[in-house]
Design a protein around this motif. Sequence first.
Motif, PDB file in Angstrom:
ATOM      1  N   VAL A  23       0.916  -1.294  -0.186  1.00 46.72           N
ATOM      2  CA  VAL A  23       0.063   0.001   0.142  1.00 46.72           C
ATOM      3  C   VAL A  23       0.891   1.352  -0.009  1.00 46.72           C
ATOM      4  O   VAL A  23       1.626   1.301   0.951  1.00 46.72           O
ATOM      5  N   GLU A  24       0.629   1.994  -1.137  1.00 46.81           N
ATOM      6  CA  GLU A  24       1.678   3.207  -1.262  1.00 46.81           C
ATOM      7  C   GLU A  24       0.994   4.308  -0.146  1.00 46.81           C
ATOM      8  O   GLU A  24      -0.097   4.621  -0.150  1.00 46.81           O
ATOM      9  N   ILE A  25       1.861   5.279   0.292  1.00 46.99           N
ATOM     10  CA  ILE A  25       1.562   6.179   1.110  1.00 46.99           C
ATOM     11  C   ILE A  25       2.080   7.489   0.379  1.00 46.99           C
ATOM     12  O   ILE A  25       3.348   7.400  -0.029  1.00 46.99           O
ATOM     13  N   SER A  26       1.458   8.669   0.629  1.00 48.60           N
ATOM     14  CA  SER A  26       2.044   9.779   0.109  1.00 48.60           C
ATOM     15  C   SER A  26       3.118  10.661   0.772  1.00 48.60           C
ATOM     16  O   SER A  26       4.098  11.254   0.150  1.00 48.60           O
ATOM     17  N   ASP A  27       3.180  10.522   2.095  1.00 45.82           N
ATOM     18  CA  ASP A  27       4.034  10.941   2.848  1.00 45.82           C
ATOM     19  C   ASP A  27       5.025   9.857   3.272  1.00 45.82           C
ATOM     20  O   ASP A  27       4.991   8.776   2.857  1.00 45.82           O
ATOM     21  N   ASP A  28       6.092  10.318   4.257  1.00 45.12           N
ATOM     22  CA  ASP A  28       7.161   9.249   4.625  1.00 45.12           C
ATOM     23  C   ASP A  28       6.575   8.674   5.815  1.00 45.12           C
ATOM     24  O   ASP A  28       7.268   7.410   6.028  1.00 45.12           O
ATOM     25  N   ILE A  29       5.513   9.174   6.355  1.00 46.85           N
ATOM     26  CA  ILE A  29       5.112   8.383   7.743  1.00 46.85           C
ATOM     27  C   ILE A  29       3.681   8.381   7.549  1.00 46.85           C
ATOM     28  O   ILE A  29       2.971   9.298   6.944  1.00 46.85           O
ATOM     29  N   ILE A  30       2.940   7.500   8.169  1.00 49.97           N
ATOM     30  CA  ILE A  30       1.263   7.422   8.451  1.00 49.97           C
ATOM     31  C   ILE A  30       1.255   6.826   9.831  1.00 49.97           C
ATOM     32  O   ILE A  30       1.993   5.785  10.431  1.00 49.97           O
ATOM     33  N   ARG A  31       0.211   6.816  10.469  1.00 51.95           N
ATOM     34  CA  ARG A  31      -0.245   6.396  11.669  1.00 51.95           C
ATOM     35  C   ARG A  31      -0.991   5.067  11.517  1.00 51.95           C
ATOM     36  O   ARG A  31      -1.619   4.743  10.497  1.00 51.95           O
ATOM     37  N   LEU A  32      -0.678   4.240  12.520  1.00 58.00           N
ATOM     38  CA  LEU A  32      -1.229   2.736  12.452  1.00 58.00           C
ATOM     39  C   LEU A  32      -2.750   2.805  11.991  1.00 58.00           C
ATOM     40  O   LEU A  32      -3.205   2.209  11.076  1.00 58.00           O
ATOM     41  N   GLY A  33      -3.469   3.602  12.857  1.00 57.36           N
ATOM     42  CA  GLY A  33      -5.004   3.529  12.548  1.00 57.36           C
ATOM     43  C   GLY A  33      -5.437   4.163  11.314  1.00 57.36           C
ATOM     44  O   GLY A  33      -6.270   3.491  10.645  1.00 57.36           O
ATOM     45  N   GLY A  37      -1.541   5.497  17.462  1.00 55.83           N
ATOM     46  CA  GLY A  37      -0.922   6.701  16.624  1.00 55.83           C
ATOM     47  C   GLY A  37       0.539   6.116  16.367  1.00 55.83           C
ATOM     48  O   GLY A  37       1.400   6.975  16.090  1.00 55.83           O
ATOM     49  N   ARG A  38       0.634   4.845  16.279  1.00 51.26           N
ATOM     50  CA  ARG A  38       2.230   4.617  15.970  1.00 51.26           C
ATOM     51  C   ARG A  38       2.494   4.797  14.476  1.00 51.26           C
ATOM     52  O   ARG A  38       1.568   4.735  13.788  1.00 51.26           O
ATOM     53  N   GLN A  39       3.553   5.577  14.533  1.00 53.81           N
ATOM     54  CA  GLN A  39       4.240   6.004  13.283  1.00 53.81           C
ATOM     55  C   GLN A  39       4.579   4.855  12.575  1.00 53.81           C
ATOM     56  O   GLN A  39       5.560   4.193  12.828  1.00 53.81           O
ATOM     57  N   LEU A  40       4.351   4.689  11.234  1.00 56.82           N
ATOM     58  CA  LEU A  40       4.874   3.469  10.306  1.00 56.82           C
ATOM     59  C   LEU A  40       5.566   4.267   9.128  1.00 56.82           C
ATOM     60  O   LEU A  40       5.321   5.477   8.710  1.00 56.82           O
ATOM     61  N   HIS A  41       6.575   3.493   8.728  1.00 51.90           N
ATOM     62  CA  HIS A  41       7.398   4.038   7.690  1.00 51.90           C
ATOM     63  C   HIS A  41       7.251   3.003   6.630  1.00 51.90           C
ATOM     64  O   HIS A  41       6.914   1.955   6.597  1.00 51.90           O
ATOM     65  N   LYS A  42       8.074   3.293   5.665  1.00 51.94           N
ATOM     66  CA  LYS A  42       8.155   2.579   4.272  1.00 51.94           C
ATOM     67  C   LYS A  42       8.689   1.343   4.629  1.00 51.94           C
ATOM     68  O   LYS A  42       9.981   1.488   5.370  1.00 51.94           O
ATOM     69  N   GLY A  43       8.110   0.120   4.145  1.00 53.83           N
ATOM     70  CA  GLY A  43       8.781  -1.136   4.382  1.00 53.83           C
ATOM     71  C   GLY A  43       8.131  -1.749   5.763  1.00 53.83           C
ATOM     72  O   GLY A  43       8.556  -3.080   5.806  1.00 53.83           O
ATOM     73  N   ASP A  44       7.568  -1.153   6.566  1.00 52.55           N
ATOM     74  CA  ASP A  44       6.857  -1.705   7.843  1.00 52.55           C
ATOM     75  C   ASP A  44       5.818  -2.870   7.100  1.00 52.55           C
ATOM     76  O   ASP A  44       5.071  -2.600   6.384  1.00 52.55           O
ATOM     77  N   VAL A  45       5.491  -4.138   7.943  1.00 53.78           N
ATOM     78  CA  VAL A  45       4.680  -5.057   7.782  1.00 53.78           C
ATOM     79  C   VAL A  45       3.597  -5.003   8.833  1.00 53.78           C
ATOM     80  O   VAL A  45       4.101  -5.301   9.867  1.00 53.78           O
TER      81      VAL A  45
END
Length: 72
Positions: free
Chosen positions: A4-14, A49-57
Amino acid sequence: MDHVEISDDIIRLGQFLKLANLAESGAQARELISDGEVSVNGEVDTRRGRQLHKGDVIVVDSPAGSTSATVS
Protein backbone atom coordinates in the motif's frame (compact mmCIF):
# COMPACT_ATOMS: atom_id res chain seq x y z
CA MET A 1 0.48 -9.50 1.00
CA ASP A 2 -0.62 -6.16 -0.40
CA HIS A 3 1.76 -3.25 -0.89
CA VAL A 4 0.00 0.00 0.00
CA GLU A 5 1.58 3.24 -1.16
CA ILE A 6 1.53 6.27 1.10
CA SER A 7 2.04 9.85 -0.08
CA ASP A 8 4.16 11.01 2.87
CA ASP A 9 7.14 9.44 4.63
CA ILE A 10 5.02 8.29 7.59
CA ILE A 11 1.44 7.30 8.39
CA ARG A 12 -0.23 6.46 11.68
CA LEU A 13 -1.27 2.86 12.33
CA GLY A 14 -5.00 3.61 12.62
CA GLN A 15 -4.97 5.53 9.34
CA PHE A 16 -3.02 2.80 7.57
CA LEU A 17 -5.47 0.09 8.62
CA LYS A 18 -8.26 2.03 6.91
CA LEU A 19 -6.16 2.92 3.84
CA ALA A 20 -5.13 -0.72 3.35
CA ASN A 21 -8.72 -1.94 3.88
CA LEU A 22 -7.62 -3.95 6.91
CA ALA A 23 -10.33 -2.12 8.89
CA GLU A 24 -13.67 -0.82 7.64
CA SER A 25 -13.70 2.27 9.86
CA GLY A 26 -11.72 4.22 12.41
CA ALA A 27 -13.78 2.63 15.17
CA GLN A 28 -12.95 -0.87 13.94
CA ALA A 29 -9.26 0.05 13.60
CA ARG A 30 -9.26 1.33 17.19
CA GLU A 31 -10.91 -1.90 18.40
CA LEU A 32 -8.49 -4.17 16.51
CA ILE A 33 -5.51 -2.28 17.89
CA SER A 34 -6.75 -2.13 21.49
CA ASP A 35 -7.63 -5.86 21.40
CA GLY A 36 -4.02 -6.69 20.48
CA GLU A 37 -4.94 -8.10 17.08
CA VAL A 38 -2.51 -5.91 15.12
CA SER A 39 1.22 -6.52 14.84
CA VAL A 40 3.86 -4.32 13.26
CA ASN A 41 7.00 -6.05 12.02
CA GLY A 42 6.12 -9.15 14.05
CA GLU A 43 5.36 -7.41 17.36
CA VAL A 44 1.89 -6.62 18.74
CA ASP A 45 1.36 -2.87 19.01
CA THR A 46 -1.57 -1.29 20.87
CA ARG A 47 -0.77 2.33 19.95
CA ARG A 48 -3.18 3.67 17.34
CA GLY A 49 -0.86 6.63 16.74
CA ARG A 50 2.20 4.45 16.07
CA GLN A 51 4.10 5.95 13.17
CA LEU A 52 4.70 3.59 10.29
CA HIS A 53 7.44 3.97 7.71
CA LYS A 54 7.92 2.51 4.27
CA GLY A 55 8.83 -1.17 4.51
CA ASP A 56 6.85 -1.84 7.72
CA VAL A 57 4.72 -5.00 7.64
CA ILE A 58 1.32 -4.91 9.37
CA VAL A 59 -0.62 -8.09 10.16
CA VAL A 60 -4.18 -8.20 11.50
CA ASP A 61 -5.25 -11.44 13.18
CA SER A 62 -8.97 -12.12 13.33
CA PRO A 63 -11.20 -15.17 13.73
CA ALA A 64 -11.55 -15.23 9.93
CA GLY A 65 -7.75 -15.45 9.51
CA SER A 66 -4.78 -13.18 9.13
CA THR A 67 -4.46 -10.38 6.60
CA SER A 68 -1.37 -8.31 5.98
CA ALA A 69 -0.05 -5.30 4.11
CA THR A 70 3.29 -3.59 3.62
CA VAL A 71 3.78 0.18 3.69
CA SER A 72 5.33 1.32 0.41
